[in-house]
Design an enzyme around this catalytic site. Structure first.
Site, short mmCIF file in Angstrom:
data_model
loop_
_atom_site.label_atom_id
_atom_site.label_comp_id
_atom_site.label_asym_id
_atom_site.label_seq_id
_atom_site.Cartn_x
_atom_site.Cartn_y
_atom_site.Cartn_z
N HIS A 22 -11.86 -21.87 3.13
CA HIS A 22 -11.89 -22.64 4.37
C HIS A 22 -12.74 -23.90 4.23
O HIS A 22 -12.43 -24.93 4.83
CB HIS A 22 -12.44 -21.75 5.49
CG HIS A 22 -12.37 -22.38 6.85
ND1 HIS A 22 -11.17 -22.76 7.43
CD2 HIS A 22 -13.34 -22.71 7.75
CE1 HIS A 22 -11.41 -23.28 8.62
NE2 HIS A 22 -12.71 -23.27 8.83
N SER A 48 -11.16 -27.30 11.22
CA SER A 48 -11.56 -26.00 11.75
C SER A 48 -11.70 -26.10 13.27
O SER A 48 -10.76 -26.50 13.96
CB SER A 48 -12.85 -25.54 11.06
OG SER A 48 -13.17 -24.22 11.40
N ASP A 92 -7.51 -20.59 1.95
CA ASP A 92 -8.23 -20.41 3.21
C ASP A 92 -7.72 -19.15 3.89
O ASP A 92 -6.71 -19.15 4.57
CB ASP A 92 -8.02 -21.64 4.10
CG ASP A 92 -8.77 -21.56 5.43
OD1 ASP A 92 -9.42 -20.52 5.70
OD2 ASP A 92 -8.71 -22.54 6.19
#
Length: 404
Positions: free
Chosen positions: A353, A155, A320
């Protein structure tokens, strides 16, 4: 949370002090700052086996292991890092850094401003991903590390890893970036702004100078976390975990907590507001918004990524929806267009995610295989040359030039 089998065990943070001013992207500078780090494993004699782990949004330097006096305080990526794990500390010297502006030991909004002796609060400068990478380069200097064997993150951490290949292309052999995008979409920026608005709207925020009032904007911070948490999970995962289950078996015809998912979100929000700093949340989400390597290249990502010389492993997850695989493929395509060596995988995982933090055999095997190859490369070729992708994972591009 308990440490996973094969944990690095008890660890201790270190604090590095930097007197030299750091010029920031926003035009200001900061001097006399500190960064908190943790290290795992042993740096080899050649200082060539070092791996940098870049922190995700609400993470810190505490990547793995636990503290002797806090056995339940386990590192946020403990399942990924340790003896015999994908990032094997029997072979690699791993460094976790708490970024400038964070609230876990490094200089940030809660720290005293040398000019006033009072907490920086709202006056703490806005920082960017590139600013963080510059501070991490100073950490490498302090540790005597000229070139990272790999820089890895998920991320926001993956964005830092990607930025490393552009700002310091000859100080990184490999970039491992998981669940990333080359820039935030308008929808993602919107989610961040709603979260910041929740914080700003809390009467206890006081324009960011709540420290002087002896209060914490917990309500706003809790709502911000609830908003973020919804986006980190997939619809499928939420449906499986909670469905429409009721806490008391039937509707109560009121506005209290009735559904299990409501209870879960409030719990997560309240817990987050107890340990995270609201100004840090504002700062980090804005850094996410600003990340856009192609911006200075007329939006051309291929041109933006041209300086990179590292080998790449990129991983995305099918569910995600915050950073969908299509966004990762933009990075892959730009790297291939630059004849860079790229391994890319899409993992069919149901967790959204947050999948980059969780156990998935395929994902962990892929990372382990990539680090196995890095280890072999370190033993066979001291020159930091990128290698071809793992067999069957992605296209093979010709190796880029290495160190002279």
């Amino acid at each position: 949370m308990l440490a996973t089998p094969g944990s690095v065990g008890a660890v201790a943070p270190q604090t590095l002090h930097f007197a030299q001013p750091l010029a920031l992207a926003g035009g200001s500078s900061i001097a006399g700052y500190s960064l908190t780090i943790e290290t795992y494993g042993t740096l080899n004699a050649a200082r060539s086996n070092a791996v940098l782990i870049c922190q995700a949004l609400n993470a810190s330097h505490h990547v793995a292991g636990m503290y002797a006096d806090q056995p339940d305080n386990v590192g946020w990526w403990d399942n990924m890092l340790g003896p015999g794990k994908p990032v094997d500390t029997n072979r690699f010297f791993v460094v976790g850094v708490n970024n400038l502006g964070s609230c876990f030991g490094s200089t940030g909004p809660m720290s005293p401003d040398p000019a006033t002796g009072k907490p920086y609060g709202a006056s703490f400068p806005v920082v960017t991903v590139e600013d963080w990478v510059d501070t991490q380069a100073r950490v490498a200097d302090a540790l005597g590390i000229e070139c990272w064997a790999a820089v890895m993150g998920g991320s926001l951490g993956g964005m830092q890893a990607l930025s490393w290949t552009l700002r310091y292309p000859r100080r990184i052999r490999h970039c491992v970036a998981v669940a990333i995008a080359p820039k935030l979409s308008a929808q993602n920026i919107a989610f961040n702004e709603v979260a910041r608005t929740a914080i700003r709207s809390d009467p206890d925020f006081h324009g960011g100078d709540y420290y002087a009032h002896g209060v914490v904007p917990k309500r706003g911070l809790a709502v911000a976390r609830m908003i973020g948490h919804i986006t980190y999970l997939s619809g499928e995962d939420m449906a499986e975990r909670f469905g429409r289950a009721l806490r008391n078996g039937d509707y109560q015809f009121g506005y209290g907590v009735e559904f299990e998912v409501e209870s879960y979100l409030r719990y997560q929000g309240d817990k987050f507001s107890e340990y995270f700093d609201a100004n840090t949340y504002m700062l980090i989400t804005r850094a996410l918004d600003y990340f856009d390597p192609a911006r200075e290249h007329g939006g051309n990502l291929t041109r933006a990524l041209a300086p990179a010389e590292a080998g790449f492993l990129l991983v995305s997850f099918t569910t995600d929806w915050r950073f969908p695989p299509a966004r990762a493929r933009e990075v892959v395509e730009a790297l291939v267009a630059n004849d860079r060596a790229v391994t890319y995988a899409e993992i069919d995982a149901p967790h959204g995610h947050d999948a980059f933090l969780l156990d998935d055999v395929r994902y962990h095997r892929l990372v382990a295989a990539y680090f196995d190859r890095i280890d072999r490369e370190l033993h066979s070729n001291p020159i930091p040359l990128p290698t071809s992708p793992l067999k069957g994972e992605a296209r093979t591009a010709p190796a880029a030039r290495g160190e002279p």
